[in-house]
Design a protein around this motif. Structure first.
Motif, short mmCIF file in Angstrom:
data_model
loop_
_atom_site.label_atom_id
_atom_site.label_comp_id
_atom_site.label_asym_id
_atom_site.label_seq_id
_atom_site.Cartn_x
_atom_site.Cartn_y
_atom_site.Cartn_z
N ARG A 170 8.11 -21.82 -47.65
CA ARG A 170 8.66 -23.49 -48.23
C ARG A 170 9.84 -23.31 -46.96
O ARG A 170 9.40 -24.13 -45.95
N ARG A 171 9.81 -22.35 -46.95
CA ARG A 171 11.17 -22.50 -45.41
C ARG A 171 10.77 -22.50 -44.21
O ARG A 171 11.32 -23.38 -43.24
N LEU A 172 9.58 -22.32 -43.60
CA LEU A 172 9.03 -22.36 -42.51
C LEU A 172 7.84 -23.64 -42.64
O LEU A 172 8.29 -24.75 -41.50
N LEU A 173 7.69 -24.04 -43.90
CA LEU A 173 6.97 -25.81 -43.64
C LEU A 173 8.25 -26.48 -43.50
O LEU A 173 8.14 -27.41 -42.93
N LEU A 174 9.32 -26.33 -43.89
CA LEU A 174 10.06 -27.91 -43.95
C LEU A 174 10.58 -27.42 -42.85
O LEU A 174 11.40 -28.78 -42.59
N ALA A 175 10.66 -27.04 -41.34
CA ALA A 175 10.86 -26.41 -40.05
C ALA A 175 10.52 -26.68 -39.50
O ALA A 175 10.52 -27.23 -38.44
N GLY A 176 9.30 -27.56 -40.21
CA GLY A 176 7.82 -28.59 -39.54
C GLY A 176 6.63 -27.68 -38.87
O GLY A 176 6.11 -27.83 -38.33
N HIS A 177 6.57 -26.36 -39.17
CA HIS A 177 5.18 -25.11 -39.30
C HIS A 177 4.32 -25.99 -39.90
O HIS A 177 4.31 -26.23 -40.87
N ALA A 178 3.43 -25.82 -39.26
CA ALA A 178 1.60 -26.06 -39.56
C ALA A 178 1.38 -24.83 -40.51
O ALA A 178 1.63 -23.65 -40.25
N PRO A 179 0.82 -25.47 -41.87
CA PRO A 179 0.48 -24.30 -42.57
C PRO A 179 -0.28 -23.66 -42.32
O PRO A 179 0.08 -21.83 -42.86
N ALA A 180 -1.15 -23.78 -41.43
CA ALA A 180 -2.46 -21.97 -41.13
C ALA A 180 -0.93 -21.59 -40.16
O ALA A 180 -2.20 -20.56 -40.66
N ASP A 181 -0.17 -21.69 -39.87
CA ASP A 181 0.59 -21.03 -38.53
C ASP A 181 1.44 -19.77 -39.56
O ASP A 181 2.05 -19.03 -39.62
N VAL A 182 2.40 -20.91 -40.62
CA VAL A 182 2.68 -20.59 -41.67
C VAL A 182 1.99 -19.68 -42.40
O VAL A 182 2.84 -18.34 -42.80
N LYS A 227 -0.16 -23.70 -54.14
CA LYS A 227 0.31 -24.31 -55.53
C LYS A 227 0.14 -24.15 -56.91
O LYS A 227 0.95 -24.74 -57.10
N ARG A 228 0.12 -22.80 -57.06
CA ARG A 228 -0.13 -21.91 -58.14
C ARG A 228 1.52 -22.17 -58.58
O ARG A 228 1.83 -22.45 -59.91
N LEU A 229 3.01 -21.85 -57.42
CA LEU A 229 4.17 -21.80 -57.78
C LEU A 229 5.08 -22.44 -57.34
O LEU A 229 6.15 -23.26 -58.41
N VAL A 230 4.09 -23.93 -56.64
CA VAL A 230 4.81 -24.28 -56.22
C VAL A 230 4.30 -26.77 -57.14
O VAL A 230 5.46 -27.18 -57.36
N GLY A 231 3.34 -26.10 -57.18
CA GLY A 231 2.58 -27.78 -57.84
C GLY A 231 2.00 -28.50 -56.52
O GLY A 231 1.03 -29.40 -57.42
N VAL A 232 2.12 -28.01 -55.56
CA VAL A 232 1.28 -29.29 -54.87
C VAL A 232 1.04 -28.12 -53.77
O VAL A 232 1.35 -27.08 -53.12
N THR A 233 0.28 -28.40 -52.64
CA THR A 233 -0.38 -28.08 -51.83
C THR A 233 0.67 -27.25 -50.67
O THR A 233 1.60 -28.46 -50.62
N PRO A 234 0.39 -26.84 -49.53
CA PRO A 234 1.38 -26.69 -48.66
C PRO A 234 1.50 -28.13 -47.42
O PRO A 234 2.61 -28.16 -47.18
N GLY A 235 0.54 -28.52 -47.70
CA GLY A 235 0.93 -29.91 -46.56
C GLY A 235 1.70 -31.03 -46.92
O GLY A 235 2.73 -31.43 -46.57
N ARG A 236 0.97 -31.25 -48.26
CA ARG A 236 1.88 -31.94 -49.04
C ARG A 236 3.39 -31.64 -49.05
O ARG A 236 4.10 -32.56 -49.10
N TYR A 237 3.48 -30.57 -49.13
CA TYR A 237 4.68 -30.13 -49.60
C TYR A 237 5.51 -30.51 -47.64
O TYR A 237 7.24 -30.56 -48.11
N ARG A 238 5.53 -30.18 -46.80
CA ARG A 238 5.85 -30.49 -45.37
C ARG A 238 5.91 -31.66 -45.68
O ARG A 238 7.04 -32.40 -44.47
N THR A 239 5.12 -32.39 -45.87
CA THR A 239 5.51 -33.58 -45.59
C THR A 239 6.01 -35.05 -46.26
O THR A 239 6.18 -36.07 -46.16
N SER A 240 6.45 -34.25 -47.75
CA SER A 240 7.10 -34.93 -48.42
C SER A 240 9.14 -35.67 -49.00
O SER A 240 8.98 -35.80 -48.79
N GLY A 241 9.22 -35.53 -46.73
CA GLY A 241 10.20 -35.54 -46.42
C GLY A 241 11.94 -34.48 -47.58
O GLY A 241 13.14 -35.72 -46.78
N GLY A 242 12.24 -33.86 -48.32
CA GLY A 242 12.53 -33.29 -48.43
C GLY A 242 13.63 -33.65 -49.56
O GLY A 242 14.57 -33.29 -49.34
N THR A 243 13.42 -34.73 -50.16
CA THR A 243 13.61 -35.59 -51.14
C THR A 243 13.87 -34.28 -52.59
O THR A 243 14.79 -35.10 -53.49
#
Length: 273
Positions: free
Chosen positions: A226-238, A255-271
């Motif tokens: 989660r931290r790496l995704l919010l820092a802008g890293h790509a899911p494959a690298d994460v 997805k099981r723990l957060v409810g969305v895919t890493p890609g969607r989480y990364r582009t969620s805008g941090g809302t």
């Protein structure tokens, strides 16, 4: 006139990176019958559809879908469909490090076990073995399955690894998992380092924290992801940076723990939510 039923056969087999598992074998047969044969490993069998009849040590047995069958090594047996549509089965071949020779006699006498909990655990183990990267989960499940099989076959034995609360042991395993979040660790290695019997180690951790060791490890990895995704890293690298086998492995647990895919989480805008 009704046509002759087709003989259908499909199999898949692989050797996972889990100590003690010689082979995983899934098969669907409609007419094929095994001749008498032996294995040098234990055969742990569940049937998902249909049923199998087989002879073991000159006695006939059957495997309805709610049983778990355990066939010992070096004892001849065969197998054939017991229903018109054949059978679909999942098999684990286990070496002597999981089940000892002292269980061969009891397994010959009573190879078919009616135990819904055991049946469910074996199914869960197969699911874990089919997913690369979940070896700690598979090891943990296999250890508890071996313990339950031993209870069935040697019910009078005293359990030297009796279940008891052990918060110190649980904390030591947690610290070890925290040190190995990315690298990971197998259950056998962890048990040797702590040290403790693997089954007791799993039970002590689960009893202390209300979560299995493999669930704890995956939770820690997802937090890092989660931290790496919010820092802008790509899911494959994460995925590689946080200890997951590949991006699909990350996606599944994230997805099981957060409810969305890493890609969607990364582009969620941090809302947030």
């Amino acid at each position: 006139m009704a046509g002759r039923r087709r003989d259908q056969r499909s199999v898949s087999a692989w050797r996972p990176r889990v100590p003690g598992v010689v082979e995983v074998f899934h098969a669907h047969y409609t007419q094929y019958a095994y001749p008498m044969h032996v294995h040098d490993a234990w055969t742990l069998l569940i049937v998902d559809d249909g049923a199998v009849r087989y002879d073991l040590d000159r006695h006939e047995h059957g495997t309805p879908h709610d049983t778990v069958s355990l066939l010992p090594p070096h004892v001849p047996h065969n197998g054939s469909p017991a229903t018109p549509d054949g059978f679909r089965k999942r098999v684990l071949y286990l070496d002597a490090s999981r089940l000892g020779d002292e269980l061969i006699g009891p397994a010959v006498d009573a190879p078919d076990l009616r135990d819904p909990v055991l049946r469910r655990r074996v199914g869960q183990l197969h699911a874990a073995l089919a997913l690369p990267g979940d070896e700690l989960e598979a090891e943990s499940r296999l250890t508890l399955i071996g313990e339950r099989l031993h209870e069935h076959l040697r019910p009078g034995d005293d359990d030297p690894n009796g279940v008891r609360r052990d918060p110190v042991l649980a904390r030591r395993l947690r610290e070890l998992l925290d040190e190995r979040v990315v690298a990971g660790i197998g259950l056998e290695e962890a048990a040797a380092l702590v040290p403790a019997h693997p089954a007791h180690l799993v039970r002590a951790f689960s009893g202390a924290y209300g979560i299995a060791p493999h669930q704890y490890l995956m939770s820690r990895r997802v937090d890092r992801a989660r931290r790496l995704l919010l820092a802008g890293h790509a899911p494959a690298d994460v995925a590689g940076a946080t200890g997951f086998y590949d991006q699909a492995h990350l996606n599944r647990h994230f997805k099981r723990l957060v409810g969305v895919t890493p890609g969607r989480y990364r582009t969620s805008g941090g809302t947030g939510s």
